[in-house]
Scaffold this motif. Structure first.
Motif, mmCIF file in Angstrom:
data_model
loop_
_atom_site.group_PDB
_atom_site.id
_atom_site.type_symbol
_atom_site.label_atom_id
_atom_site.label_comp_id
_atom_site.label_asym_id
_atom_site.label_seq_id
_atom_site.Cartn_x
_atom_site.Cartn_y
_atom_site.Cartn_z
ATOM 1 N N ILE A 206 -39.777 -39.255 62.575
ATOM 2 C CA ILE A 206 -38.638 -38.412 62.219
ATOM 3 C C ILE A 206 -38.531 -38.211 60.719
ATOM 4 O O ILE A 206 -38.107 -37.141 60.248
ATOM 5 C CB ILE A 206 -37.335 -39.021 62.792
ATOM 6 N N ASP A 207 -38.903 -39.216 59.911
ATOM 7 C CA ASP A 207 -38.807 -39.060 58.452
ATOM 8 C C ASP A 207 -39.732 -37.952 57.962
ATOM 9 O O ASP A 207 -39.364 -37.178 57.067
ATOM 10 C CB ASP A 207 -39.147 -40.379 57.762
ATOM 11 N N ALA A 208 -40.918 -37.854 58.549
ATOM 12 C CA ALA A 208 -41.853 -36.804 58.137
ATOM 13 C C ALA A 208 -41.298 -35.426 58.494
ATOM 14 O O ALA A 208 -41.402 -34.480 57.696
ATOM 15 C CB ALA A 208 -43.203 -37.026 58.797
ATOM 16 N N PHE A 209 -40.690 -35.299 59.682
ATOM 17 C CA PHE A 209 -40.105 -34.008 60.079
ATOM 18 C C PHE A 209 -38.944 -33.637 59.155
ATOM 19 O O PHE A 209 -38.801 -32.470 58.758
ATOM 20 C CB PHE A 209 -39.620 -34.075 61.530
ATOM 21 N N ARG A 210 -38.112 -34.597 58.795
ATOM 22 C CA ARG A 210 -36.967 -34.305 57.929
ATOM 23 C C ARG A 210 -37.425 -33.880 56.531
ATOM 24 O O ARG A 210 -36.885 -32.931 55.940
ATOM 25 C CB ARG A 210 -36.070 -35.537 57.838
ATOM 26 N N LYS A 211 -38.402 -34.577 55.989
ATOM 27 C CA LYS A 211 -38.887 -34.239 54.654
ATOM 28 C C LYS A 211 -39.504 -32.839 54.650
ATOM 29 O O LYS A 211 -39.274 -32.044 53.723
ATOM 30 C CB LYS A 211 -39.917 -35.281 54.206
ATOM 31 N N ASP A 212 -40.268 -32.519 55.682
ATOM 32 C CA ASP A 212 -40.897 -31.204 55.771
ATOM 33 C C ASP A 212 -39.839 -30.101 55.892
ATOM 34 O O ASP A 212 -39.950 -29.040 55.263
ATOM 35 C CB ASP A 212 -41.834 -31.170 56.973
ATOM 36 N N ALA A 213 -38.782 -30.329 56.706
ATOM 37 C CA ALA A 213 -37.715 -29.337 56.849
ATOM 38 C C ALA A 213 -36.969 -29.142 55.537
ATOM 39 O O ALA A 213 -36.580 -28.020 55.183
ATOM 40 C CB ALA A 213 -36.753 -29.774 57.952
ATOM 41 N N GLU A 214 -36.757 -30.230 54.776
ATOM 42 C CA GLU A 214 -36.087 -30.115 53.481
ATOM 43 C C GLU A 214 -36.906 -29.260 52.515
ATOM 44 O O GLU A 214 -36.364 -28.376 51.827
ATOM 45 C CB GLU A 214 -35.865 -31.511 52.893
ATOM 46 N N LEU A 215 -38.201 -29.497 52.452
ATOM 47 C CA LEU A 215 -39.048 -28.713 51.550
ATOM 48 C C LEU A 215 -39.052 -27.237 51.949
ATOM 49 O O LEU A 215 -38.996 -26.354 51.077
ATOM 50 C CB LEU A 215 -40.472 -29.276 51.570
ATOM 51 N N LYS A 216 -39.107 -26.946 53.225
ATOM 52 C CA LYS A 216 -39.113 -25.557 53.680
ATOM 53 C C LYS A 216 -37.782 -24.876 53.348
ATOM 54 O O LYS A 216 -37.748 -23.704 52.924
ATOM 55 C CB LYS A 216 -39.375 -25.502 55.183
ATOM 56 N N ALA A 217 -36.665 -25.566 53.557
ATOM 57 C CA ALA A 217 -35.362 -24.969 53.289
ATOM 58 C C ALA A 217 -35.188 -24.681 51.802
ATOM 59 O O ALA A 217 -34.719 -23.601 51.402
ATOM 60 C CB ALA A 217 -34.256 -25.897 53.795
ATOM 61 N N LYS A 218 -35.563 -25.626 50.929
ATOM 62 C CA LYS A 218 -35.432 -25.400 49.486
ATOM 63 C C LYS A 218 -36.382 -24.293 49.015
ATOM 64 O O LYS A 218 -36.037 -23.531 48.092
ATOM 65 C CB LYS A 218 -35.711 -26.697 48.750
ATOM 66 N N SER A 219 -37.541 -24.177 49.645
ATOM 67 C CA SER A 219 -38.460 -23.105 49.278
ATOM 68 C C SER A 219 -37.856 -21.737 49.592
ATOM 69 O O SER A 219 -37.997 -20.792 48.798
ATOM 70 C CB SER A 219 -39.783 -23.285 50.028
ATOM 71 N N ILE A 220 -37.176 -21.601 50.700
ATOM 72 C CA ILE A 220 -36.520 -20.330 51.052
ATOM 73 C C ILE A 220 -35.430 -20.005 50.032
ATOM 74 O O ILE A 220 -35.298 -18.858 49.577
ATOM 75 C CB ILE A 220 -35.942 -20.419 52.476
ATOM 76 N N ILE A 221 -34.634 -21.019 49.651
ATOM 77 C CA ILE A 221 -33.540 -20.793 48.703
ATOM 78 C C ILE A 221 -34.099 -20.322 47.362
ATOM 79 O O ILE A 221 -33.572 -19.372 46.745
ATOM 80 C CB ILE A 221 -32.714 -22.073 48.551
ATOM 81 N N ASN A 222 -35.142 -20.950 46.897
ATOM 82 C CA ASN A 222 -35.705 -20.587 45.589
ATOM 83 C C ASN A 222 -36.445 -19.250 45.647
ATOM 84 O O ASN A 222 -36.337 -18.426 44.731
ATOM 85 C CB ASN A 222 -36.641 -21.698 45.112
ATOM 86 N N ARG A 223 -37.193 -19.014 46.714
ATOM 87 C CA ARG A 223 -38.000 -17.802 46.779
ATOM 88 C C ARG A 223 -37.136 -16.546 46.850
ATOM 89 O O ARG A 223 -37.448 -15.523 46.230
ATOM 90 C CB ARG A 223 -38.915 -17.862 48.010
ATOM 91 N N PHE A 224 -36.014 -16.611 47.567
ATOM 92 C CA PHE A 224 -35.156 -15.441 47.713
ATOM 93 C C PHE A 224 -33.914 -15.508 46.813
ATOM 94 O O PHE A 224 -33.011 -14.676 46.954
ATOM 95 C CB PHE A 224 -34.721 -15.296 49.175
ATOM 96 N N ASN A 225 -33.881 -16.485 45.894
ATOM 97 C CA ASN A 225 -32.802 -16.597 44.899
ATOM 98 C C ASN A 225 -31.434 -16.544 45.593
ATOM 99 O O ASN A 225 -30.546 -15.774 45.219
ATOM 100 C CB ASN A 225 -32.920 -15.470 43.873
ATOM 101 N N LEU A 226 -31.252 -17.378 46.617
ATOM 102 C CA LEU A 226 -30.023 -17.350 47.411
ATOM 103 C C LEU A 226 -28.876 -18.114 46.776
ATOM 104 O O LEU A 226 -27.753 -18.065 47.279
ATOM 105 C CB LEU A 226 -30.303 -17.919 48.808
#
Length: 377
Positions: A206-226
């Motif tokens: 579960i820790d690996a899934f959570r870390k991966d989801a966090e990185l994906k979510a922050k990447s979306i925020i930064n890429r689209f300047n949300l």
């Protein structure tokens, strides 16, 4: 000298008078003769046409007596108003009113009884129709059951013949399980999730899934300047549009990403069909499932099994293996529709920032620490 009539003129006047009188008398005689003849005919005709009907006279007399009787009755009823006794009249009126009320009540009662009787007849007819239908259905059902019994007896005989030809198989050994002893996990030890679904075991990192989801979510925020507007915060609609399109899987699970309440990014783990390991694979050191568990340091983890209704046998085999290895474990039964969901770390919150809660009043005791849950048994 005064002239005188002659004798001839006087004789001529008497002759005329005699002629006239003779004519009149002759006419009268003729009238009398005619009159006598007519009177006889008239008397005869009147006598013939006006004969008295004795039966009609008798009926008229009877009708007269009836009318005279009715007249006497009316004379008895029509009394002189001056002679009326008001008290007696009032009593008679009250008596008549009471009698009328009783008749009315009796009429209503009879009407009600008539309606109840009609209703009872209707209900009896409906009940009879219903009973007739029940009898017909019962007869059909009995016939169906007779057919089913006949078929079942034939099937039973067929199965008995097959059973006689089937070789005897030794029953498997009884499965031994320990008596549960719920208690908290030791301090500092982490939970290792194992999902039992489809009678297979699905270990969860579960820790690996959570870390991966966090990185994906922050990447979306930064890429689209949300996060460019600090007042409105992260736009939930734009984030959700990109976040829920993400795809991820590992050896055992498919990952579905979703946003809860337009506020929190989350994900759920869906076991991949037939990708989990059977419980008996734990006995083989070279099996895929055994190799996966060999990478876990069980001095830092305890196993927690989330067991669906169709996978209790897999759990019992795995639990016996963990007990033999002295590995701490516990279990949590779930319903058939249960799936594992998790939050995304990193403090990611969509929408405008929430106001900070006010500080507690001075002298407020700190909140009590929750007691550790009983997660091992």
């Amino acid at each position: 000298m005064k002239p005188t009539r002659s004798t001839d003129e006087d004789d001529g006047g008497l002759d005329s008078l005699l002629d006239t009188m003779t004519n009149v008398v002759g006419i009268l005689v003729l009238v009398l003769i005619v009159t006598q003849m007519s009177v006889a005919d008239v008397v005869t005709r009147i006598t013939t046409e006006n004969q008295i009907d004795e039966e009609a006279v008798e009926q008229l007399n009877q009708q007269l007596e009836v009318e005279q009787s009715e007249l006497r009755d009316l004379e008895k009823i029509l009394v002189n108003p001056i002679e009326i006794d008001e008290d007696k009249l009032r009593q008679e009126l009250e008596l008549n009113k009471d009698l009328l009320a009783r008749k009315k009540a009796l009429l209503e009662q009879r009407k009600k009884e008539k309606n109840e009787f009609a209703l009872k007849i209707t209900k009896d007819e409906e009940m009879a129709a219903k009973n007739s239908k029940i009898v017909a259905d019962t007869a059909a059902k009995r016939k169906e059951l007779e057919t089913l019994i006949s078929t079942s007896l034939e099937k039973k005989a067929e199965l008995a013949a097959k059973l006689d030809q089937t070789p005897r198989v030794k029953a498997p050994a009884d499965i031994q399980i320990s008596i549960p002893n719920p208690r908290p996990a030791p301090p500092g030890i982490k939970q290792l999730m194992v999902i039992c679904s489809g009678n297979r075991l699905y270990p969860v990192n579960i820790d690996a899934f959570r870390k991966d989801a966090e990185l994906k979510a922050k990447s979306i925020i930064n890429r689209f300047n949300l996060k460019r507007d600090p007042v409105k915060g992260i736009d939930p609609a734009k984030f959700k549009q990109q976040y829920e399109k993400l795809k991820q899987q590992d050896e055992f699970f498919d990952v579905e990403y979703y946003v809860q309440g337009d506020r929190w990014p989350r994900f759920r783990l869906i076991p991949r069909e037939n990708k989990g390991g059977f419980g008996k694979e734990l006995i083989n050191p070279r099996s895929r499932l055994r190799r996966w568990f060999s990478t876990v340091d069980f001095t830092k983890y305890y196993a927690r099994f989330y067991v669906l209704p169709d996978s209790f046998d897999a759990y019992v085999i795995a639990r016996r293996f963990f007990s033999q290895k002295k590995i701490l474990a516990g279990w949590d039964p779930q319903n058939a529709n249960w799936t594992l969901t998790s939050h995304v770390p990193g403090g990611i919150e969509l929408g405008p920032p929430r106001p900070k809660p006010p500080p507690p009043p001075p002298g407020t005791p700190p909140p009590a620490k929750p007691k550790p849950a009983n997660v091992i048994d």
